[in-house]
Design an enzyme around this catalytic site. Sequence first.
Site, mmCIF file in Angstrom:
data_model
loop_
_atom_site.group_PDB
_atom_site.id
_atom_site.type_symbol
_atom_site.label_atom_id
_atom_site.label_comp_id
_atom_site.label_asym_id
_atom_site.label_seq_id
_atom_site.Cartn_x
_atom_site.Cartn_y
_atom_site.Cartn_z
ATOM 1 N N CYS A 110 -6.631 37.051 22.342
ATOM 2 C CA CYS A 110 -6.550 36.797 20.907
ATOM 3 C C CYS A 110 -5.123 36.395 20.512
ATOM 4 C CB CYS A 110 -7.069 38.015 20.138
ATOM 5 S SG CYS A 110 -7.603 37.606 18.467
ATOM 6 N N HIS A 213 -12.645 39.021 23.218
ATOM 7 C CA HIS A 213 -12.233 40.322 23.772
ATOM 8 C C HIS A 213 -13.274 40.812 24.779
ATOM 9 C CE1 HIS A 213 -8.723 41.506 21.315
ATOM 10 N NE2 HIS A 213 -9.266 40.760 20.385
ATOM 11 N N GLU A 215 -13.047 43.122 26.867
ATOM 12 C CA GLU A 215 -13.012 44.585 26.995
ATOM 13 C C GLU A 215 -13.860 45.284 25.929
ATOM 14 O OE1 GLU A 215 -10.730 42.768 25.713
ATOM 15 O OE2 GLU A 215 -9.992 43.739 23.890
#
Length: 237
Positions: A110, A213, A215
Amino acid sequence: MKKILVVSRRYIRKDKLINWVSEIYLELISSADIIPVIVPISKGTKEILQHYLNSCDGLLMVEGGDLGPEYYGENYPLNELDEYDKLKDEIEIECYKYAYNNNMPILGLCRGLHIINAMHGGKIHKDIHIYNNNAVMHINYNNYDNHRHMVSIIENTPLYNWYNMSEINTNTYHHQGIMELGAELLPMAYAPDGLIEAVYNPNCKFLVGLQFHPERMLPDYDGNIKVFESFFNAVKQ
Ligand SMILES: [Mn+2]
C-alpha cells in the site's frame, strides 16, 4: 538471526502521540525465525537511525498515511493529505535508501508501494477516485475488510508465480495509487480501471510493491502467504 525493519505509524491516543504497528506483520516475521525490529517515529530516532540500519537484513514498509508530495514532484497543500506525517516520511525513506543501496530485500504494501514508486521517479495520484470517476472503489469504509475488486495478473512475474492465477479478487484500502510508473519497475497486476496494483524491480534481489494486503486475506489464496515466504527467503539468503 536475521532482522527486518518495520517503521511504525503514529496517532494521538488520549492526547498523547503513540507509535504502533499492526501485529500481523510482527507475527509473520517472527514465525519465519526473523526478528521484527520496529523503528519508532520520534525526533531522536533520526539521530540513531544508522544503528538500526547497520544491523538490518531487510525492510518491510506497510500501511500508513499519504506520502509527502515533494517526493514525487508535486506540491499539494499538506492539509489536504490523509494522515500526513513528515517525520515518518523522512525516517522510512532513509531506511528505504539504505536497504535499496545495499540490495537488501524490500517489500512494500500500500503506502510502501507508493514509496517504492516515488523513489524510482514515479508519480502518485492524490486521489485515484478523482481520476477514475469512481469506476472502481479502492476503499470502502462501510465494508472495510470485505470490500474486494478484481486484479488481473501478468504472466511471467513473481506475482503470477505466487498465485498461479491470472485473476484474483483483492482487498483494497487505498485512495492513492500509481499515476506514472517509476524507472526499472515492471507492473505485475492491474485493477479493472487500469491502476497498477503490483510492481517489482527485476534488477534487485527482491524489491516488490503491492497495492493490496495479502496478510489481511491469508485464507483467500495460497499465494498470499507465498508473497511473505518469498520475501523472508530472500532475507535469509
Ligand atoms: Mn485497489
